[in-house]
Design a protein around this motif. Structure first.
Motif, mmCIF file in Angstrom:
data_model
loop_
_atom_site.group_PDB
_atom_site.id
_atom_site.type_symbol
_atom_site.label_atom_id
_atom_site.label_comp_id
_atom_site.label_asym_id
_atom_site.label_seq_id
_atom_site.Cartn_x
_atom_site.Cartn_y
_atom_site.Cartn_z
ATOM 1 N N UNK A 134 -75.932 -13.051 50.883
ATOM 2 C CA UNK A 134 -75.218 -12.456 49.922
ATOM 3 C C UNK A 134 -73.824 -12.004 50.308
ATOM 4 N N UNK A 135 -72.867 -11.629 49.436
ATOM 5 C CA UNK A 135 -71.557 -11.316 49.863
ATOM 6 C C UNK A 135 -71.116 -10.068 48.726
ATOM 7 N N UNK A 136 -70.648 -9.395 49.352
ATOM 8 C CA UNK A 136 -69.883 -8.339 48.551
ATOM 9 C C UNK A 136 -68.486 -8.387 49.060
ATOM 10 N N UNK A 137 -67.611 -8.762 47.979
ATOM 11 C CA UNK A 137 -66.096 -8.893 48.532
ATOM 12 C C UNK A 137 -65.574 -7.598 47.928
ATOM 13 N N UNK A 138 -64.860 -6.836 48.466
ATOM 14 C CA UNK A 138 -64.021 -5.746 48.002
ATOM 15 C C UNK A 138 -62.742 -5.793 48.004
ATOM 16 N N UNK A 139 -62.282 -5.927 46.519
ATOM 17 C CA UNK A 139 -60.838 -5.803 46.236
ATOM 18 C C UNK A 139 -60.098 -6.915 46.974
ATOM 19 N N UNK A 140 -60.551 -8.279 46.966
ATOM 20 C CA UNK A 140 -59.859 -9.355 47.587
ATOM 21 C C UNK A 140 -60.566 -10.414 46.945
ATOM 22 N N UNK A 141 -59.582 -11.792 46.872
ATOM 23 C CA UNK A 141 -60.065 -12.749 46.662
ATOM 24 C C UNK A 141 -59.380 -13.987 46.930
ATOM 25 N N UNK A 142 -59.444 -15.247 46.566
ATOM 26 C CA UNK A 142 -58.990 -16.285 47.277
ATOM 27 C C UNK A 142 -57.357 -16.502 46.621
ATOM 28 N N UNK A 143 -56.918 -15.603 45.830
ATOM 29 C CA UNK A 143 -55.610 -15.543 45.635
ATOM 30 C C UNK A 143 -55.051 -14.093 45.612
#
Length: 300
Positions: A134-143
């Motif tokens: 699983x992944x937690x992405x903190x305040x970032x994305x592909x754009x």
């Protein structure tokens, strides 16, 4: 165990030093917390100018009986600096994480990535999805919002030297006040202690190689870069995802976060109030969401 259990109250986590060698011969560092035999292993990856200490408040606040491995990406903290400065880029960082996982014989991990660390998580999920629970992405994305990149480029990579810890805390508070508007003097001092280091002469400096900012690339990514990153994001569709966004983030736009949520059918979005880029992940909302997410993944 079926899920990550809670630690007894007032438990002090054990911290172990880990050193390993990258493919190009650098000695890299990670801090290893919690029970080494836990079924739940969580790899924590920091943002551009930060280090492993960023995650210590989160680890303590979660109170889970899990193994947390928090890294110093090359050029930060206790990890070696690249003498040529040419490898300060997410693909190299992700390769280092694969080396670390192999060094520790880790078959499956949960990733928590803040900002740059979230981009690393995307690349890792693309390269070896079978190893990511699983992944937690903190305040970032592909754009990424160009306004936020320009702001970060404006303060990252500096060679500031402070006469005292008080001066360092005051300077950090000035640049980060919009991100953490409720922080007081004690908070900024703790922030400085995590982000800076004292030299032999008693001067205080930021604990990273100033050259790292050169690896940021353009602060106005073109459509080709955005298109490619959305393709990488699409490859994550089989991996459970928790997206965390600061209410006032200038890096992860609200529309981008919502687009991520629509495109990834096994995802959830938390917007942390009263935070910019990035939530520190020790906020009550963040801790509750991350704890629930980790437990939802069950045992390895």
């Amino acid at each position: 165990m079926s899920e990550a259990a809670s630690l007894p109250a007032n438990t002090t986590l054990t911290k172990r030093d880990l050193f390993y060698t990258s493919h190009d011969g650098l000695t890299l560092y990670a801090a290893d917390y919690g029970p080494i035999d836990s079924d739940t292993v969580i790899l924590c990856m920091h943002g551009l100018t930060r280090n492993h200490k960023d995650f210590e408040p989160m680890i303590e606040g979660l109170g889970l009986k899990a193994r947390f491995i928090s890294v110093d990406v090359r050029g930060r903290g206790k990890s070696d600096r690249d003498p040529n400065g040419t490898t300060y880029q997410p693909p190299f960082y992700a390769q280092d994480m694969a080396t670390l996982m192999a060094h520790l014989n880790l078959d499956k991990v949960i990733l928590i990535g803040t900002s740059m660390g979230g981009l690393m998580a995307m690349l890792m999920a693309k390269a070896f999805p079978e190893k990511i629970r699983g992944i937690v992405m903190n305040d970032v994305g592909p754009e990424v919002n160009p306004a936020g990149l320009k702001r970060i480029a404006g303060y990252a990579g500096g060679n500031e030297i402070f006469d005292s810890w008080g001066d360092a805390a005051a300077a950090i508070g000035k640049t980060q006040a919009g991100v953490y508007p409720d922080y007081g003097a004690d908070d900024w001092m703790a922030f400085a202690r995590r982000t800076c280091v004292e030299q032999a002469d008693g001067k205080i400096v930021f604990d990273y190689d100033p050259v790292i900012v050169k690896g940021m690339g353009s602060t106005t990514p073109g459509w080709r870069v955005n298109f490619a990153m959305w393709r990488v994001f699409a490859a994550m569709k089989s991996i459970p995802l928790l997206i965390i966004r600061g209410e006032w983030s200038d890096i992860l736009a609200k529309k981008t976060a919502n687009r991520m949520l629509r495109r990834h059918k096994n995802s959830a979005l938390l917007t942390v109030p009263n935070r910019g880029h990035t939530p520190f992940l020790d906020e009550p909302h963040s801790l509750d969401a991350i704890r629930d997410f980790i437990r939802s993944l069950g045992s390895a």
